[in-house]
Design a protein around this motif. Sequence first.
Motif, PDB file in Angstrom:
ATOM      1  N   PHE A  22      -8.706 -12.216  -9.614  1.00 55.13           N
ATOM      2  CA  PHE A  22      -7.254 -12.363  -9.881  1.00 55.13           C
ATOM      3  C   PHE A  22      -6.339 -11.341 -10.200  1.00 55.13           C
ATOM      4  CE2 PHE A  22      -8.400 -16.977 -11.117  1.00 55.13           C
ATOM      5  CZ  PHE A  22      -7.869 -17.400 -10.060  1.00 55.13           C
ATOM      6  N   ILE A  23      -7.000 -10.282 -11.181  1.00 52.05           N
ATOM      7  CA  ILE A  23      -6.584  -9.262 -11.569  1.00 52.05           C
ATOM      8  C   ILE A  23      -6.275  -8.317 -10.234  1.00 52.05           C
ATOM      9  CG2 ILE A  23      -6.509  -6.986 -12.792  1.00 52.05           C
ATOM     10  CD1 ILE A  23      -7.985  -8.592 -14.736  1.00 52.05           C
ATOM     11  N   GLY A  24      -7.163  -8.205  -9.410  1.00 55.31           N
ATOM     12  CA  GLY A  24      -7.215  -7.453  -7.975  1.00 55.31           C
ATOM     13  C   GLY A  24      -5.840  -7.780  -6.947  1.00 55.31           C
ATOM     14  N   ALA A  25      -5.629  -9.136  -7.178  1.00 54.21           N
ATOM     15  CA  ALA A  25      -4.875  -9.921  -5.949  1.00 54.21           C
ATOM     16  C   ALA A  25      -3.519  -9.576  -6.821  1.00 54.21           C
ATOM     17  CB  ALA A  25      -5.252 -11.409  -6.095  1.00 54.21           C
ATOM     18  N   PHE A  26      -3.204  -9.659  -8.178  1.00 53.32           N
ATOM     19  CA  PHE A  26      -2.167  -9.261  -8.769  1.00 53.32           C
ATOM     20  C   PHE A  26      -1.625  -7.880  -8.627  1.00 53.32           C
ATOM     21  CE2 PHE A  26       0.344  -7.716 -12.522  1.00 53.32           C
ATOM     22  CZ  PHE A  26       1.309  -8.643 -12.460  1.00 53.32           C
ATOM     23  N   VAL A  27      -2.739  -6.861  -8.539  1.00 47.73           N
ATOM     24  CA  VAL A  27      -2.255  -5.339  -8.435  1.00 47.73           C
ATOM     25  C   VAL A  27      -1.865  -5.309  -6.812  1.00 47.73           C
ATOM     26  CG1 VAL A  27      -3.226  -3.063  -8.431  1.00 47.73           C
ATOM     27  CG2 VAL A  27      -3.800  -4.875 -10.217  1.00 47.73           C
ATOM     28  N   LEU A  28      -2.884  -5.883  -6.001  1.00 54.94           N
ATOM     29  CA  LEU A  28      -2.427  -5.666  -4.527  1.00 54.94           C
ATOM     30  C   LEU A  28      -1.084  -6.211  -4.339  1.00 54.94           C
ATOM     31  CD1 LEU A  28      -3.449  -4.896  -1.804  1.00 54.94           C
ATOM     32  CD2 LEU A  28      -4.439  -7.065  -1.662  1.00 54.94           C
ATOM     33  N   GLY A  29      -0.701  -7.543  -4.590  1.00 53.35           N
ATOM     34  CA  GLY A  29       0.534  -8.131  -4.486  1.00 53.35           C
ATOM     35  C   GLY A  29       1.822  -7.071  -5.248  1.00 53.35           C
ATOM     36  N   GLY A  30       1.533  -6.361  -6.381  1.00 57.30           N
ATOM     37  CA  GLY A  30       2.535  -5.526  -6.724  1.00 57.30           C
ATOM     38  C   GLY A  30       2.575  -4.339  -5.828  1.00 57.30           C
ATOM     39  N   VAL A  31       1.557  -3.865  -5.302  1.00 58.68           N
ATOM     40  CA  VAL A  31       1.513  -2.651  -4.500  1.00 58.68           C
ATOM     41  C   VAL A  31       2.296  -3.165  -2.816  1.00 58.68           C
ATOM     42  CG1 VAL A  31       0.081  -1.184  -3.027  1.00 58.68           C
ATOM     43  CG2 VAL A  31      -0.425  -1.386  -5.427  1.00 58.68           C
ATOM     44  N   LEU A  32       2.165  -4.173  -2.384  1.00 64.50           N
ATOM     45  CA  LEU A  32       2.566  -4.603  -1.456  1.00 64.50           C
ATOM     46  C   LEU A  32       4.177  -4.852  -1.547  1.00 64.50           C
ATOM     47  CD1 LEU A  32      -0.157  -7.065   0.021  1.00 64.50           C
ATOM     48  CD2 LEU A  32       0.593  -4.968   0.933  1.00 64.50           C
ATOM     49  N   VAL A  33       4.508  -5.632  -2.610  1.00 62.18           N
ATOM     50  CA  VAL A  33       5.855  -5.763  -2.935  1.00 62.18           C
ATOM     51  C   VAL A  33       6.661  -4.258  -3.011  1.00 62.18           C
ATOM     52  CG1 VAL A  33       7.670  -6.485  -4.758  1.00 62.18           C
ATOM     53  CG2 VAL A  33       5.676  -8.011  -3.743  1.00 62.18           C
ATOM     54  N   TYR A  34       6.153  -3.275  -3.535  1.00 61.33           N
ATOM     55  CA  TYR A  34       6.749  -1.992  -3.740  1.00 61.33           C
ATOM     56  C   TYR A  34       6.717  -1.485  -2.214  1.00 61.33           C
ATOM     57  CZ  TYR A  34       7.220   2.963  -4.798  1.00 61.33           C
ATOM     58  OH  TYR A  34       7.612   4.168  -4.728  1.00 61.33           O
ATOM     59  N   GLY A  35       5.696  -1.512  -1.461  1.00 61.61           N
ATOM     60  CA  GLY A  35       5.915  -0.993  -0.342  1.00 61.61           C
ATOM     61  C   GLY A  35       6.963  -1.599   0.406  1.00 61.61           C
TER      62      GLY A  35
END
Length: 68
Positions: A22-35
Motif C-alpha cells: 500500500f505504501i509503495g502504491a501510494f508513493v508510485l501514484g504520487g510520482v506518476l501524478v507529479y510526472g
Amino acid sequence: MSDSGVSMLLGHASAQMLWLWFIGAFVLGGVLVYGVMKAGRLRRSERARLDRATEERQRQEDPYKRLT
C-alpha cells in the motif's frame, strides 16, 4: 497476544508486506501524478533554448530555407 483480522488471515509477515504494498502504491501514484503534471511544461528559458536549437538544426539540414 491479539492479532487483527488481517494478521489472523494472512499471518504477521504477510500483513506487513500488505502494508508495504500500500505504501509503495501510494508513493508510485504520487510520482506518476507529479510526472503527468510536469510533462509538457517548460520554463520560458527552456522553451526559448529549444526553439533556437530547432531553428539551428533546420538551417543545418536546409541552408536555403527562408528565415522567418
